[in-house]
Design a protein around this motif. Structure first.
Motif, PDB file in Angstrom:
ATOM      1  N   ASP A 174      -9.117  31.314 -12.541  1.00 55.93           N
ATOM      2  CA  ASP A 174      -8.743  29.826 -13.267  1.00 55.93           C
ATOM      3  C   ASP A 174      -8.723  30.301 -14.578  1.00 55.93           C
ATOM      4  OD1 ASP A 174      -8.887  28.869 -10.777  1.00 55.93           O
ATOM      5  OD2 ASP A 174     -11.213  28.132 -11.275  1.00 55.93           O
ATOM      6  N   ARG A 175      -8.699  31.416 -15.297  1.00 53.31           N
ATOM      7  CA  ARG A 175      -8.567  31.660 -16.605  1.00 53.31           C
ATOM      8  C   ARG A 175      -7.144  31.485 -17.150  1.00 53.31           C
ATOM      9  NH1 ARG A 175      -9.008  38.082 -16.490  1.00 53.31           N
ATOM     10  NH2 ARG A 175      -7.292  38.279 -15.062  1.00 53.31           N
ATOM     11  N   PHE A 176      -6.312  31.289 -16.648  1.00 51.18           N
ATOM     12  CA  PHE A 176      -4.877  30.943 -17.112  1.00 51.18           C
ATOM     13  C   PHE A 176      -4.373  29.666 -16.755  1.00 51.18           C
ATOM     14  CE2 PHE A 176      -4.342  35.476 -16.036  1.00 51.18           C
ATOM     15  CZ  PHE A 176      -4.291  36.066 -17.455  1.00 51.18           C
ATOM     16  N   ASP A 177      -5.249  28.729 -16.330  1.00 53.77           N
ATOM     17  CA  ASP A 177      -5.118  27.275 -16.230  1.00 53.77           C
ATOM     18  C   ASP A 177      -4.958  26.474 -17.417  1.00 53.77           C
ATOM     19  OD1 ASP A 177      -5.143  27.647 -13.557  1.00 53.77           O
ATOM     20  OD2 ASP A 177      -7.341  26.802 -13.479  1.00 53.77           O
ATOM     21  N   PRO A 178      -3.878  25.727 -17.717  1.00 55.85           N
ATOM     22  CA  PRO A 178      -3.608  25.016 -18.795  1.00 55.85           C
ATOM     23  C   PRO A 178      -4.651  23.853 -18.980  1.00 55.85           C
ATOM     24  CG  PRO A 178      -2.195  24.199 -17.201  1.00 55.85           C
ATOM     25  CD  PRO A 178      -2.792  25.352 -16.504  1.00 55.85           C
ATOM     26  N   PRO A 179      -5.075  23.316 -20.195  1.00 46.67           N
ATOM     27  CA  PRO A 179      -6.158  22.565 -20.448  1.00 46.67           C
ATOM     28  C   PRO A 179      -6.043  21.462 -19.671  1.00 46.67           C
ATOM     29  CG  PRO A 179      -5.070  23.312 -22.609  1.00 46.67           C
ATOM     30  CD  PRO A 179      -4.270  23.925 -21.545  1.00 46.67           C
ATOM     31  N   SER A 180      -4.855  20.666 -19.502  1.00 42.35           N
ATOM     32  CA  SER A 180      -4.685  19.422 -18.608  1.00 42.35           C
ATOM     33  C   SER A 180      -5.518  19.839 -17.077  1.00 42.35           C
ATOM     34  CB  SER A 180      -3.366  18.833 -18.536  1.00 42.35           C
ATOM     35  OG  SER A 180      -2.336  20.035 -18.220  1.00 42.35           O
ATOM     36  N   LEU A 181      -5.052  21.016 -16.559  1.00 42.09           N
ATOM     37  CA  LEU A 181      -5.512  21.213 -15.238  1.00 42.09           C
ATOM     38  C   LEU A 181      -7.207  21.512 -15.403  1.00 42.09           C
ATOM     39  CD1 LEU A 181      -4.995  21.778 -12.347  1.00 42.09           C
ATOM     40  CD2 LEU A 181      -4.438  24.134 -12.871  1.00 42.09           C
ATOM     41  N   VAL A 182      -7.699  22.040 -16.415  1.00 43.26           N
ATOM     42  CA  VAL A 182      -9.078  22.450 -16.469  1.00 43.26           C
ATOM     43  C   VAL A 182      -9.725  20.900 -16.520  1.00 43.26           C
ATOM     44  CG1 VAL A 182     -10.841  23.312 -18.037  1.00 43.26           C
ATOM     45  CG2 VAL A 182      -8.842  24.619 -17.311  1.00 43.26           C
ATOM     46  N   ARG A 183      -9.214  20.005 -17.252  1.00 48.66           N
ATOM     47  CA  ARG A 183      -9.824  18.722 -17.411  1.00 48.66           C
ATOM     48  C   ARG A 183      -9.892  17.961 -16.062  1.00 48.66           C
ATOM     49  NH1 ARG A 183      -6.859  18.225 -22.187  1.00 48.66           N
ATOM     50  NH2 ARG A 183      -5.188  17.080 -21.206  1.00 48.66           N
ATOM     51  N   ALA A 184      -8.551  18.187 -15.234  1.00 46.75           N
ATOM     52  CA  ALA A 184      -8.228  17.566 -13.959  1.00 46.75           C
ATOM     53  C   ALA A 184      -9.397  18.134 -13.037  1.00 46.75           C
ATOM     54  CB  ALA A 184      -6.973  17.651 -13.583  1.00 46.75           C
ATOM     55  N   LYS A 185      -9.660  19.385 -13.158  1.00 45.54           N
ATOM     56  CA  LYS A 185     -10.674  20.132 -12.216  1.00 45.54           C
ATOM     57  C   LYS A 185     -12.203  19.794 -12.292  1.00 45.54           C
ATOM     58  CE  LYS A 185      -8.119  24.286 -11.017  1.00 45.54           C
ATOM     59  NZ  LYS A 185      -8.141  25.834 -11.011  1.00 45.54           N
ATOM     60  N   ASN A 186     -12.362  19.093 -13.546  1.00 47.63           N
ATOM     61  CA  ASN A 186     -13.759  18.906 -13.928  1.00 47.63           C
ATOM     62  C   ASN A 186     -13.917  17.418 -14.087  1.00 47.63           C
ATOM     63  OD1 ASN A 186     -14.640  21.559 -14.701  1.00 47.63           O
ATOM     64  ND2 ASN A 186     -13.740  21.426 -16.672  1.00 47.63           N
ATOM     65  N   GLU A 187     -13.030  16.407 -13.661  1.00 51.13           N
ATOM     66  CA  GLU A 187     -13.233  15.124 -13.448  1.00 51.13           C
ATOM     67  C   GLU A 187     -14.200  14.816 -12.443  1.00 51.13           C
ATOM     68  OE1 GLU A 187      -9.562  13.278 -12.656  1.00 51.13           O
ATOM     69  OE2 GLU A 187      -8.880  13.316 -14.689  1.00 51.13           O
ATOM     70  N   PRO A 188     -15.094  13.918 -12.411  1.00 53.03           N
ATOM     71  CA  PRO A 188     -15.854  13.444 -11.391  1.00 53.03           C
ATOM     72  C   PRO A 188     -15.206  13.182 -10.071  1.00 53.03           C
ATOM     73  CG  PRO A 188     -16.523  12.169 -13.087  1.00 53.03           C
ATOM     74  CD  PRO A 188     -14.922  12.785 -13.465  1.00 53.03           C
ATOM     75  N   LEU A 189     -14.136  12.435  -9.806  1.00 57.93           N
ATOM     76  CA  LEU A 189     -13.206  12.335  -8.893  1.00 57.93           C
ATOM     77  C   LEU A 189     -11.805  13.031  -9.142  1.00 57.93           C
ATOM     78  CD1 LEU A 189     -14.311   8.844  -7.865  1.00 57.93           C
ATOM     79  CD2 LEU A 189     -14.729  10.785  -6.348  1.00 57.93           C
TER      80      LEU A 189
END
Length: 137
Positions: A27-42
């Protein structure tokens, strides 16, 4: 009992340390938008509601047009049900987006209160007219 210490590490119960490190490396190369999406509650809820609301509205309109063209009341009832689904999807989209604005997310959609009021009033009027026509005689 070193194996138990690896699986009971804080933050990831039951996940071995090697699996956590492999996931972090992937996951270290994930863009910031994908990191935010993965950390959403749903994860994916905003995207789903953003798609479903207009899709249901168009589908409901198609069933309503079928009712107007054929006069078959089953199309009106189906259109009313789809309309209720579109309203629920719109309310959930609004709620999820409002939470994103409160959290200060950069990708949150900010709409003017006047636009939201007009859209809600139009939805309420559409629901009222659809329910009255479907319930008639």
């Amino acid at each position: 009992v070193p194996a138990a210490a690896e699986t009971d590490a804080p933050g990831a119960p039951g996940v071995p340390a090697a699996a956590r490190q492999a996931r972090r490396a992937k996951d270290r190369f994930d863009p910031p938008s994908l990191v935010r999406a993965k950390n959403e509650p749903l994860p994916g809820m905003r995207a789903l509601a953003e798609f479903v609301h207009p899709a249901l509205a168009v589908t409901g309109f198609a069933f309503w047009a079928a009712y107007l063209l054929t006069g078959d009341r089953i199309f009106a009832a189906i259109g009313l049900g789809i309309l209720l689904g579109a309203i629920c999807a719109g309310v959930s989209w609004f709620t999820v987006n409002k939470r994103a604005v409160r959290r200060g997310r950069a990708d949150a959609l900010i709409l003017s209160p006047r636009l939201l009021l007009l859209h809600g009033a139009g939805a309420a009027l559409t629901l009222l007219l659809t329910a009255l026509i479907t319930a008639r005689g």
